[in-house]
Design an enzyme around this catalytic site. Sequence first.
Site, PDB file in Angstrom:
ATOM      1  N   ALA A  86       8.010 -45.001 -65.832  1.00 25.22           N
ATOM      2  CA  ALA A  86       7.972 -45.262 -67.265  1.00 25.22           C
ATOM      3  C   ALA A  86       9.314 -45.867 -67.664  1.00 25.22           C
ATOM      4  CB  ALA A  86       7.739 -43.954 -68.010  1.00 25.22           C
ATOM      5  N   GLY A 131       5.985 -42.906 -63.111  1.00 29.03           N
ATOM      6  CA  GLY A 131       4.778 -43.617 -63.528  1.00 29.03           C
ATOM      7  C   GLY A 131       4.332 -44.681 -62.529  1.00 29.03           C
ATOM      8  N   GLU A 134       2.359 -42.855 -60.002  1.00 29.13           N
ATOM      9  CA  GLU A 134       1.109 -42.452 -60.661  1.00 29.13           C
ATOM     10  C   GLU A 134       0.151 -43.638 -60.800  1.00 29.13           C
ATOM     11  OE1 GLU A 134       3.502 -40.723 -63.854  1.00 29.13           O
ATOM     12  OE2 GLU A 134       2.428 -38.843 -63.539  1.00 29.13           O
ATOM     13  N   GLU A 154      10.588 -37.047 -62.346  1.00 31.78           N
ATOM     14  CA  GLU A 154      10.672 -36.709 -63.772  1.00 31.78           C
ATOM     15  C   GLU A 154      11.588 -35.519 -64.063  1.00 31.78           C
ATOM     16  OE1 GLU A 154       7.908 -37.455 -62.162  1.00 31.78           O
ATOM     17  OE2 GLU A 154       6.747 -38.890 -63.327  1.00 31.78           O
TER      18      GLU A 154
END
Length: 281
Positions: A86, A131, A134, A154
């Site tokens: 992210a 992310g 993911e 994270e």
Amino acid sequence: MLGAEDLPNRKGANMDWGTYKTLRVEQDGAVLLVTVDRPAALNALAGQVVEDLWELTGVLAGLDEGWPVRGVVLTGAGEKSFVAGADIVEMSAMDPDTAEVYGRRMQQVTLRLEALPVPVIAAVNGFALGGGCELAMACDFIYASANASFGQPEVALGLVPGFGGSVRLQRRVGIGMARELIYTGRRITAAEAHRIGLVNAVFADVPSLLEGARATVAEIAGKAPTAVANAKRALNAIADLGVEDGLDEEVRSFREAFGTEDSVVGRKAFVEKRAPVFPGR
Ligand code: CO8
């Protein structure tokens, strides 16, 4: 390699996939190559990337077995990063409400990738972190270049996975390994990711990675389109079920396969000892 022109009864060989600020979308025969294109930020998932992925997956959701595209290859621009997570700069201004909207949107993108009637291969050409890991796990399977690395870092930011990592990592590698990777935030190499089953194959460099992904789509393109779509749907549905419900789901998709023209053509060609030409219906 098998191209769209070799496939009978297909809709228009090329179509308009839309234009995007942060994605490159290139169709080459049966392969749709999608590149997250923000190399200056290691292809991090800024809100614009998420919106572009949402738009594109909306277009791809209209695909059916009759389209010439038989597989999507998802990669990142450059040779350093697939997607480095992210966008931390954007996230630094988020509160719980805006973070929830951002997380939900990206989760919806991952669900759309899983619902596509064609396989999506993540071609991981460098960092697949947070992310990025993911996003790769929302693809059907993952190929990696030797320089790739994976992780859910994270916790180092005081965060937790938010784009499906808590759900999909444990399914890919087992609960013990998922716990260790998420609690430590540790980064692992492509070789280690291969060893634990996160990655299907490791390629020496990025060009051979992309070639390997294309070759697999070409292999899939020689098989019955409706059967591949049916198998993808069934495997995804069965992942959430126990044995008996899973077997019920399997027999439903097995029965459905017998109602397709592809299966009539495939079975007849075998009996007549010739190669099938699947109509994609
Ligand atoms: N976001 C924004 N910018 C990034 C990111 C990122 N994730 N990663 C790298 N960049 C930028 C850097 O800031 C730098 O920009 P600039 O040149 O303007 O300073 C540029 O990309 C190049 O990066 P580096 O100079 O850091 O390159 P290095 O080779 O030294 O390091 C690393 C590469 C190791 C990948 C390093 O950049 C790094 O650690 N990046 C962050 C990785 C990370 O922690 N990712 C996980 C983020 S959290 C996440 O994904 C949560 C998902 C769920 C959220 C749900 C929200 C609701």
